[in-house]
Scaffold this motif. Sequence first.
Motif, short mmCIF file in Angstrom:
data_model
loop_
_atom_site.label_atom_id
_atom_site.label_comp_id
_atom_site.label_asym_id
_atom_site.label_seq_id
_atom_site.Cartn_x
_atom_site.Cartn_y
_atom_site.Cartn_z
N LYS A 178 0.83 -1.22 0.00
CA LYS A 178 0.00 0.00 0.00
C LYS A 178 0.86 1.27 0.00
O LYS A 178 0.62 2.18 -0.79
CB LYS A 178 -0.95 -0.01 1.22
N SER A 179 1.85 1.31 0.89
CA SER A 179 2.70 2.51 0.95
C SER A 179 3.51 2.67 -0.33
O SER A 179 3.66 3.78 -0.84
CB SER A 179 3.67 2.43 2.13
N THR A 180 4.01 1.57 -0.85
CA THR A 180 4.79 1.64 -2.08
C THR A 180 3.93 2.19 -3.21
O THR A 180 4.40 3.01 -4.01
CB THR A 180 5.35 0.24 -2.44
N PHE A 225 -3.11 9.96 1.58
CA PHE A 225 -2.88 9.79 3.02
C PHE A 225 -2.35 8.39 3.26
O PHE A 225 -3.00 7.41 2.89
CB PHE A 225 -4.20 9.93 3.81
N ASP A 226 -1.17 8.26 3.88
CA ASP A 226 -0.64 6.93 4.19
C ASP A 226 -0.78 6.66 5.68
O ASP A 226 0.04 7.10 6.48
CB ASP A 226 0.83 6.82 3.76
N GLU A 227 -1.80 5.94 6.04
CA GLU A 227 -2.08 5.60 7.44
C GLU A 227 -1.92 6.82 8.36
O GLU A 227 -1.10 6.81 9.29
CB GLU A 227 -1.16 4.46 7.91
N PRO A 228 -2.70 7.85 8.11
CA PRO A 228 -2.51 9.12 8.83
C PRO A 228 -2.78 9.04 10.33
O PRO A 228 -2.35 9.92 11.06
CB PRO A 228 -3.51 10.06 8.15
MG MG Z 1 2.48 1.11 4.73
#
Ligand code: MG
Length: 240
Positions: free
Chosen positions: A40-42, A160-163
């Motif tokens: 997901k982050s990538t 938004f990455d796991e804000p």
């Molecule tokens: Mg991640």
Amino acid sequence: MLEIRHLSKSFGSHEVLRDIDFTVNKGDVTSIIGSSGSGKSTLLRCINLLETPTSGEILYHGQSVTGPKVNAPEYRSHVGMVFQSFNLFNNMTVLENCVVGQVKVLKKDRETARKNAMQYLEQVGMAPYINAKPRQISGGQKQRVAIARALAMEPEVLLFDEPTSALDPEMVGEVLSVMQDLARAGMTMLVVTHEMAFARDVSSHVVYMNQGIICEEGTPEQIFGDPQRQETKDFLSRFR
Ligand code: MG
Ligand code: ADP
């Protein structure tokens, strides 16, 4: 607005994203859910040009942004990002954090940038803290400043990455509430989250990622009410 086409990303021989395809239209609020390590982050980092895809392409308003000669800072002013760990400039005040990008990237004069920053700091409830340094405010407050900083660039899309993942539980609500307001106001958002209530109640689309692929996607009603794939059912059962 954004088209992700056949996007793959490997780190060495490790294929982290495989043939990812999806589209973001204006006003979409897309939640990306999935286990840790599913890529997901990538994916968000590729969309924000913090990682270079191994193959495939990303189009912004029909223009490729993954080729050479792309002005990454300029593109990032349109496609902003909010990180799990806030990434505020710790040596700058709250206000300065929200001014610097406007001056450096958008070439605004400082006074205009300050006025604009104040407007967004008010929107997230952080106007009383403009002279504080990040170390003097709470995690929830830092994340609200990070959101104001992103908004001050007047982006078309916010990633938004796991804000809320780095926040103490009592601070999660204040950040989700700011995000919910943005969604209601029509902001186009792509949100990696483990907050299933947010994904279900606020987003228009849900993408479930598993081991580097999009395993299933649909409306919140489809994904939460009638998931089709066993992997999706297993993942969601962990949140009940
Ligand atoms: Mg991640
Ligand atoms: P998620 O955000 O869904 O938890 P990530 O995108 O952070 O997943 O990571 C997916 C996989 O890619 C993980 O196995 C992770 O270890 C690997 N990975 C991420 N970034 C790098 C990197 N810079 N170098 C090598 N491997 C990486």
